[in-house]
Design an enzyme around this catalytic site. Structure first.
Site, PDB file in Angstrom:
ATOM      1  N   GLN A   1       0.803  -1.163  -0.004  1.00 51.75           N
ATOM      2  CA  GLN A   1      -0.027   0.144  -0.009  1.00 51.75           C
ATOM      3  C   GLN A   1       0.813   1.254  -0.237  1.00 51.75           C
ATOM      4  O   GLN A   1       0.130   2.210  -0.040  1.00 51.75           O
ATOM      5  CB  GLN A   1      -0.969  -0.004   1.297  1.00 51.75           C
ATOM      6  CG  GLN A   1      -2.181  -1.100   1.266  1.00 51.75           C
ATOM      7  CD  GLN A   1      -3.190  -0.973   0.152  1.00 51.75           C
ATOM      8  OE1 GLN A   1      -3.406   0.095  -0.364  1.00 51.75           O
ATOM      9  NE2 GLN A   1      -3.704  -1.912   0.033  1.00 51.75           N
TER      10      GLN A   1
ATOM     11  N   THR B   1       5.962 -20.842 -15.038  1.00 57.52           N
ATOM     12  CA  THR B   1       5.988 -19.999 -16.453  1.00 57.52           C
ATOM     13  C   THR B   1       5.848 -18.446 -16.018  1.00 57.52           C
ATOM     14  O   THR B   1       5.003 -17.982 -15.574  1.00 57.52           O
ATOM     15  CB  THR B   1       5.045 -20.515 -17.611  1.00 57.52           C
ATOM     16  OG1 THR B   1       5.175 -21.736 -17.767  1.00 57.52           O
ATOM     17  CG2 THR B   1       5.366 -19.623 -18.963  1.00 57.52           C
TER      18      THR B   1
ATOM     19  N   CYS C   1      -9.906  -6.362   1.805  1.00 55.60           N
ATOM     20  CA  CYS C   1      -9.339  -7.020   0.572  1.00 55.60           C
ATOM     21  C   CYS C   1      -9.780  -8.263   0.523  1.00 55.60           C
ATOM     22  O   CYS C   1      -9.934  -8.857  -0.638  1.00 55.60           O
ATOM     23  CB  CYS C   1      -7.665  -7.136   1.089  1.00 55.60           C
ATOM     24  SG  CYS C   1      -6.642  -5.801   0.796  1.00 55.60           S
TER      25      CYS C   1
HETATM   26  C1  LIG Z   1      -1.054  -4.624   2.679  1.00 57.88           C
HETATM   27  C2  LIG Z   1      -1.352  -5.694   1.514  1.00 57.88           C
HETATM   28  N1  LIG Z   1      -0.673  -6.772   1.636  1.00 57.88           N
HETATM   29  C3  LIG Z   1      -1.119  -7.817   0.837  1.00 57.88           C
HETATM   30  C4  LIG Z   1      -2.193  -7.750   0.011  1.00 57.88           C
HETATM   31  C5  LIG Z   1      -2.272  -8.986  -0.957  1.00 57.88           C
HETATM   32  O1  LIG Z   1      -1.842  -8.627  -2.357  1.00 57.88           O
HETATM   33  P1  LIG Z   1      -2.416  -9.554  -3.531  1.00 57.88           P
HETATM   34  O2  LIG Z   1      -3.847  -9.063  -3.865  1.00 57.88           O
HETATM   35  O3  LIG Z   1      -1.474  -9.196  -4.647  1.00 57.88           O
HETATM   36  O4  LIG Z   1      -2.269 -10.890  -3.313  1.00 57.88           O
HETATM   37  C6  LIG Z   1      -3.164  -6.768  -0.069  1.00 57.88           C
HETATM   38  C7  LIG Z   1      -4.434  -6.727  -0.691  1.00 57.88           C
HETATM   39  O5  LIG Z   1      -4.836  -7.284  -0.988  1.00 57.88           O
HETATM   40  C8  LIG Z   1      -2.860  -5.840   0.957  1.00 57.88           C
HETATM   41  O6  LIG Z   1      -3.494  -4.525   0.994  1.00 57.88           O
END
Ligand SMILES: Cc1ncc(COP(=O)(O)O)c(C=O)c1O
Length: 383
Positions: free
Chosen positions: A178, A236, A324
């Site tokens: 972030q 890959t 998320c």
């Molecule tokens: C702080 C943080 N770390 C890790 C992730 C995971 O990332 P990704 O979607 O690339 O797996 C997110 C978001 O989903 C995030 O906000």
């Protein structure tokens, strides 16, 4: 009107990034590991992109490895460093407000025989450095603290944390997902030994990220079964994604002033307008150490989920809880860690702005949110 205020969940791909990716999805389709010219031409692009990304992060090129995103990078770094450095110790420290891909991985490691300590944070979400100093020990192998929190935007003092880890010979990992494009990170200068990033958070494509582990640090593989990445990660290469991430990172660094100035101006305007128009609201965390794009607001007496659904019907997209993975309606462990009472844990909305937002959208959001809140409070059993 549609208003997207969920840029910490993902961002819209920048058209310039998409354009840079397109040839690798069409005529330049060779496997970058193939020995023929179609493969080798792409291998050159792959390695040029790796060097460019490492250069921007002030990291060593050979330490950068492409992954499917930051969840994989976090898993790889935590599991790989802990299992390869048992001679140093089996103690792991992570902060209380880490993303689940760090926090849950750390908990799984502790169930598998490693020792885990969770470093507490203050009301702004900043790691309590005094407490951290007491927690880190001679047998600590790794300390993991994110650069910017995904829910409340807290910016950590990474240099101070790195010093505390290094004083006991532990490695320091930071999830910098972030932080880009908002912070300019110099991994070497800041003492960051390992980090994880993800392109879709900075106007790049989904499904591509990277892990950085300073060369010389021992680490075990997470994904085996192929010789890609010098035998360190099988699979890959996603060259279109890699090129997209490289282009997005370059633009993020080049155009950083847009994020810092324009996005912050809009974010501050949103907060000022909300305070003026809507009673009984509070900011979760402080403004001082907050990423320029984030507001996380508590609405007295009504549920965040209800606000989110109502706004969605009006074309305004925000998030609530651990955004998320918002299918999971468990209350936020981040808000709990900064000291919110249980009854306040489900009354929150996260607004995360981005470079494609404008003032008209903010006015539309405030106008509609005012209606939403008034309507929901009229039904609220809590008076
Ligand atoms: C702080 C943080 N770390 C890790 C992730 C995971 O990332 P990704 O979607 O690339 O797996 C997110 C978001 O989903 C995030 O906000």
């Amino acid at each position: 009107m549609n208003v997207y205020l969920d840029n910490a969940a993902t961002t819209r791909i920048d058209p310039r990034v998409l354009k840079a990716m397109m040839p690798y999805l069409s005529e330049k389709y060779g496997n970058a590991s193939s020995i023929h010219a179609l493969g080798q031409d792409n291998n050159l692009i792959l390695e040029q992109t790796r060097a460019a990304i490492a250069g921007l992060l002030k990291a060593e090129t050979s330490g950068l490895l492409f992954t499917s995103g930051a969840s994989e990078a976090n898993n790889y770094i935590l599991r790989g460093i802990m299992s390869a450095n048992k001679a140093k110790g089996k103690h792991l420290v992570v902060s209380a407000i880490e993303h689940p891909s760090v926090l849950q991985t750390a908990r799984e490691l502790s169930r598998a025989g490693y020792e885990l300590d969770i470093a507490p944070v203050d009301a702004d979400g900043r790691v309590d450095l005094k407490a951290l100093k007491k927690i880190v020990r001679e047998d600590t192998a790794l300390v993991s603290v994110m650069a910017v929190n995904n829910e409340i935007g807290t910016i950590q003092d990474l240099e101070a944390i790195a010093q505390i880890a290094h004083a006991k010979g532990a490695y320091f990992h930071s999830d910098i997902v972030q932080a880009i494009p908002y912070l300019r990170l110099d991994l070497k200068k800041m003492g960051i030994d390992a980090c994880s990033l993800s392109a879709h958070k900075f106007y790049g494509p989904k499904g591509i990220g990277a892990s950085y582990v300073r060369p010389g640090i021992k680490i075990n593989n997470l994904i085996s079964g192929g010789e890609q990445e010098n035998g360190r990660r099988a699979g890959t290469y996603n060259l279109a994604g890699i090129v997209g991430m490289g282009t997005a990172l370059e633009l993020a660094y080049k155009e950083r002033s847009v994020y810092l100035k324009d996005v912050k101006l809009l974010r501050d305007y949103l907060w000022k307008s909300l305070k003026k128009e809507i009673p009984e609201i509070k900011l979760n965390g402080g403004l001082k150490y907050r990423s320029a794009n984030n507001l996380n607001i508590r609405f007295g007496r009504i549920e965040g989920e209800a606000i989110l659904m109502d706004l969605s019907l009006r074309g305004i997209y925000v998030s609530t809880g651990s955004a998320c993975s918002a299918h999971n309606l468990k209350s936020s462990s981040v808000l709990s860690a900064i000291g919110l009472a249980d009854y306040d844990l489900n009354c929150n909305i996260r607004f995360t702005l981005g470079r494609f937002n404008n003032k008209k959208e903010i006015d539309y959001t405030v106008k509609n949110l005012k209606k939403t809140v008034a309507r929901l409070r009229a039904f609220s059993p809590v008076k």
